[in-house]
Write an enzyme that holds these catalytic residues in place. Structure first.
Site, PDB file in Angstrom:
ATOM      1  N   GLU A   1       0.459  -1.004  -0.013  1.00 50.38           N
ATOM      2  CA  GLU A   1      -0.258  -0.211   0.287  1.00 50.38           C
ATOM      3  C   GLU A   1       0.930   1.062   0.322  1.00 50.38           C
ATOM      4  O   GLU A   1       2.326   1.446   0.164  1.00 50.38           O
ATOM      5  CB  GLU A   1      -1.206  -0.357   0.865  1.00 50.38           C
TER       6      GLU A   1
ATOM      7  N   HIS B   1      -0.175   5.846   1.290  1.00 49.22           N
ATOM      8  CA  HIS B   1      -0.753   6.460   1.439  1.00 49.22           C
ATOM      9  C   HIS B   1      -0.118   8.405   2.692  1.00 49.22           C
ATOM     10  O   HIS B   1       1.966   7.931   1.959  1.00 49.22           O
ATOM     11  CB  HIS B   1      -1.140   6.687   2.734  1.00 49.22           C
TER      12      HIS B   1
ATOM     13  N   HIS C   1       5.181   6.043   7.903  1.00 55.15           N
ATOM     14  CA  HIS C   1       4.839   5.079   9.394  1.00 55.15           C
ATOM     15  C   HIS C   1       6.877   5.314   9.882  1.00 55.15           C
ATOM     16  O   HIS C   1       7.611   5.265   9.241  1.00 55.15           O
ATOM     17  CB  HIS C   1       5.282   3.684   8.682  1.00 55.15           C
TER      18      HIS C   1
ATOM     19  N   HIS D   1       4.958   0.185   0.090  1.00 56.06           N
ATOM     20  CA  HIS D   1       6.096  -0.587   1.190  1.00 56.06           C
ATOM     21  C   HIS D   1       5.002  -2.034   1.270  1.00 56.06           C
ATOM     22  O   HIS D   1       3.303  -1.896   1.656  1.00 56.06           O
ATOM     23  CB  HIS D   1       5.920   0.655   2.376  1.00 56.06           C
TER      24      HIS D   1
ATOM     25  N   CYS E   1       4.870   0.158  15.406  1.00 58.85           N
ATOM     26  CA  CYS E   1       4.497   0.872  14.285  1.00 58.85           C
ATOM     27  C   CYS E   1       3.994   2.459  14.564  1.00 58.85           C
ATOM     28  O   CYS E   1       3.299   2.532  15.124  1.00 58.85           O
ATOM     29  CB  CYS E   1       4.292   0.554  13.144  1.00 58.85           C
TER      30      CYS E   1
HETATM   31 MN    MN Z   1       1.411   1.790   5.437  1.00 62.63          MN
END
Ligand code: MN
Length: 157
Positions: free
Chosen positions: A70, A72, A76, A110, A125
């Site tokens: 994914e 975005h 992270h 990732h 995370c």
């Molecule tokens: Mn992610």
């Protein structure tokens, strides 16, 4: 997006609880109300934060398992706590082990793979508390990512 997130992202290697490229600093700039304490800011501003605008989560992935591929807008910060990982960061695959810290830049494709056959992959995370929803790759994005043979070998959808 030009998918150079593999360049903008970075893995901070740990050695003896010190992280590569991170300066060890005083616990606070002044004061005597603490003792024997030091600070390493791995990612982000060291000061000026109000109530947390982030969440820190612990994830565990079974041996051979993987997280979703994914991307975005939100970033992270991942810290491996157990097991071993191979991490796809756009057109790059990197191995990571416990205490490695991985910064995944905004809009970087990732995916984390648990590569140790005998131990789950466990990692912390951190993310923005208010964040956008992940985007999944379409066929065109997959083609671009798989131009790198190492990514093509590792990627799962
Ligand atoms: Mn992610």
């Amino acid at each position: 997006m030009d998918e150079d997130g593999g360049e903008r992202s970075r893995i901070l290697r740990e050695q003896g609880f010190r992280w590569q490229g991170v300066a060890e600093a005083a616990y606070k700039p002044e004061g005597t109300h603490f003792s024997g304490a030091r600070r390493q800011t791995l990612v982000g501003a060291p000061a000026g934060q109000e109530a947390p605008a982030f969440e820190t989560r612990y994830f565990e992935v079974d041996p051979g398992g993987y997280t979703s591929l994914e991307r975005h807008q939100h970033a992270h910060v991942v810290i491996i706590l157990r097991g071993h990982a191979e991490v796809i960061l756009d057109r790059r695959v990197a191995a990571a082990r416990p205490l490695d810290c991985i910064y995944i830049a905004p809009w970087t494709w990732h995916q984390l793979h648990a590569t140790d056959p005998d131990e789950p992959l466990g990692f912390l995370c951190s993310v923005d508390r208010d964040r956008d929803h992940p985007e999944r790759p379409d066929a065109e994005a997959l083609d671009r990512l798989c131009a790198d043979p190492a990514v093509a070998r590792r990627i799962r959808t």
